[in-house]
Design an enzyme around this catalytic site. Structure first.
Site, PDB file in Angstrom:
ATOM      1  N   LYS A 171      42.820  -2.975 -52.160  1.00 55.70           N
ATOM      2  CA  LYS A 171      41.556  -3.284 -51.509  1.00 55.70           C
ATOM      3  C   LYS A 171      41.256  -2.197 -50.489  1.00 55.70           C
ATOM      4  O   LYS A 171      42.105  -1.915 -49.642  1.00 55.70           O
ATOM      5  CB  LYS A 171      41.664  -4.651 -50.828  1.00 55.70           C
ATOM      6  CG  LYS A 171      40.413  -5.091 -50.086  1.00 55.70           C
ATOM      7  CD  LYS A 171      40.635  -6.418 -49.362  1.00 55.70           C
ATOM      8  CE  LYS A 171      39.356  -6.833 -48.625  1.00 55.70           C
ATOM      9  NZ  LYS A 171      39.537  -8.093 -47.863  1.00 55.70           N
TER      10      LYS A 171
ATOM     11  N   LYS B  61      46.169  -2.722 -48.671  1.00 51.98           N
ATOM     12  CA  LYS B  61      44.894  -3.063 -48.039  1.00 51.98           C
ATOM     13  C   LYS B  61      44.605  -2.038 -46.951  1.00 51.98           C
ATOM     14  O   LYS B  61      45.314  -1.965 -45.942  1.00 51.98           O
ATOM     15  CB  LYS B  61      44.950  -4.472 -47.458  1.00 51.98           C
ATOM     16  CG  LYS B  61      43.640  -4.944 -46.829  1.00 51.98           C
ATOM     17  CD  LYS B  61      43.786  -6.373 -46.336  1.00 51.98           C
ATOM     18  CE  LYS B  61      42.499  -6.882 -45.689  1.00 51.98           C
ATOM     19  NZ  LYS B  61      42.644  -8.280 -45.205  1.00 51.98           N
TER      20      LYS B  61
END
Length: 326
Positions: free
Chosen positions: A247, A194
Site C-alpha cells: 500500500k 505500507k
C-alpha cells in the site's frame, strides 16, 4: 529481403488479442471497502471521493446486497466510532461499530468474505495507530490493544484480520492472540509494506483518522525504500502472515512484483484513495475515459503480481467486466 519480426500478427482482431492475453481481471480479485458509522439512514458522500459513502448499518445492508449481486466476493470494513479516546477503546469494544457491521454482513451473506481492518487510528483521539506517551508512539504497549481488537473482530465473525498499524511485531502479537482465543483458523492479511504516502489524503476524510499532531513516518515506510520492503514482508511471513499487502499500489508496482517474486503467500494491492480520487476528478472534467483507465490501472496491478486488489472502483469494475472489460 529485409528480415524483421511480425509482432502485429497477434493483434489483428479483438478475438486474436484475447487469445494471447496474458493478464485478466476477475471479480474475485476485488475487495470492496466500506465505511460504517452509527445512526439511521445515514449516507454521507466523502467530498474528496465521489461515489464513496460513510454509511449507517441500515444503508450498509443495501450497499452490501448490491455488491453481492454484482458478483463481488469480499469486502473490507472500516469503522467511524461515535466516540474516541486516548487508547481507541471503541476498536476492541464487543459492540463497536465494526463488530456490529461484521455481524450484520455475515448474518445476511454468510458466503461473503469479510475482512476487518485492524488499527487504532480511527478510534484514538490523537489519530495515531498506537498509544502515546510523552508524545511518542509506544510500540509494544500498542500490540496488546491491537491483539484485543483482532480477537473482538474474529468473535464478531470476521473471516480475515487485516492489521494496518505497522507496529513492529504486530503480526506475531495478533496471530498469538487469535490462536489463544480459539481462532487459529482465521488468517491474517498483513499491511506488510505500507508506505508513508501522500496518496492517503482522501481516506483520512472518509475515516476521520488524520493524526492530530506529527505524522506517521516513524512507523510507515519511506517511499524511497525498496530493500526495506523485503525486510518488512519477510518478518511478517515468519510471524505468521497469510497474505502480504502493498500500500499504495500504483506508484509501487515494482514493490508488488518484488514481493510476489520473493514470497509464496497471496499478495494484495491496495488501490488507495488518492489513486481513486485522481481518476474521479479527471473523469468528472471529461479529461479521460474512466472505464478504460480504471481497468487498465487494475490490470497493471494484477500484471505486477497482485492476487487481490482492494479498490473503491470494485462495483464499477465489476459492472464493466460484465460488459466485456478492456
Amino acid at each position: 529481403m529485409l528480415q524483421f519480426q511480425r509482432h502485429r500478427r497477434l493483434r489483428q482482431s479483438a478475438n486474436m488479442r484475447a487469445l494471447v492475453r496474458e493478464t485478466y481481471l476477475h471479480k474475485e480479485d476485488f475487495i470492496y471497502p466500506v465505511f460504517v458509522l452509527d445512526g439511521e439512514n445515514v449516507k454521507n458522500e466523502v467530498p474528496s471521493m465521489p461515489g464513496v459513502y460513510q454509511m449507517s448499518l441500515d444503508v450498509l445492508k443495501e450497499d452490501i446486497a448490491e455488491a453481492v449481486a454484482l458478483g463481488i466476493k469480499s469486502v473490507i470494513v472500516f469503522g467511524l466510532p461515535a466516540e474516541k479516546d486516548e487508547v481507541g477503546s471503541e476498536a476492541f469494544c464487543e459492540h463497536g461499530i465494526v463488530q456490529k457491521a461484521i455481524h450484520q454482513i455475515k448474518g445476511a451473506h454468510p458466503e461473503l468474505v469479510v475482512v476487518a481492518d485492524t488499527c487504532l487510528c480511527q478510534y484514538t483521539s490523537h489519530g495515531h495507530c498506537g498509544t502515546i506517551e510523552n508524545g511518542i508512539i509506544q510500540n509494544d504497549e500498542s500490540l496488546t490493544l491491537l491483539a484485543k481488537t483482532a480477537v473482538s473482530q474474529a468473535k464478531a465473525g470476521a473471516d480475515i484480520i487485516a492489521p494496518s498499524n505497522m507496529m513492529d511485531g504486530f503480526v506475531s502479537a495478533i496471530r498469538g492472540a487469535l490462536d489463544e482465543a480459539g481462532f487459529s483458523h482465521v488468517p491474517v492479511m498483513s499491511y506488510a509494506v505500507k508506505y508513508s504516502s501522500a496518496f492517503y489524503g482522501p481516506f483520512r476524510d472518509a475515516a476521520k483518522g488524520a493524526p492530530q499532531f506529527g505524522d506517521r513516518k516513524t512507523y510507515q515506510m519511506d517511499p524511497a525504500n525498496r530493500i526495506e520492503a523485503m525486510r518488512e514482508a519477510e518478518s511478517d511471513v515468519v510471524e505468521g502472515a497469510d497474505f502480504l499487502m502493498v500500500k499504495p499500489a500504483l506508484s509501487y508496482l515494482d514493490i508488488i512484483r518484488d514481493v510476489k517474486n520473493n514470497f509464496s503467500v497471496p499478495v494484495v494491492a491496495y488501490n488507495v484513495s488518492g489513486e481513486y480520487s485522481m481518476i474521479k476528478a479527471a473523469a468528472q472534467n471529461g479529461w479521460i475515459n474512466e472505464k478504460d483507465m480504471v481497468l487498465e490501472m487494475l490490470t497493471s496491478m494484477k500484471r505486477a503480481g497482485a492476487d487481490l486488489i482492494i479498490t473503491y472502483h470494485a462495483k464499477d469494475a465489476a459492472r464493466w467486466l460484465d460488459e466485456g472489460g478492456l
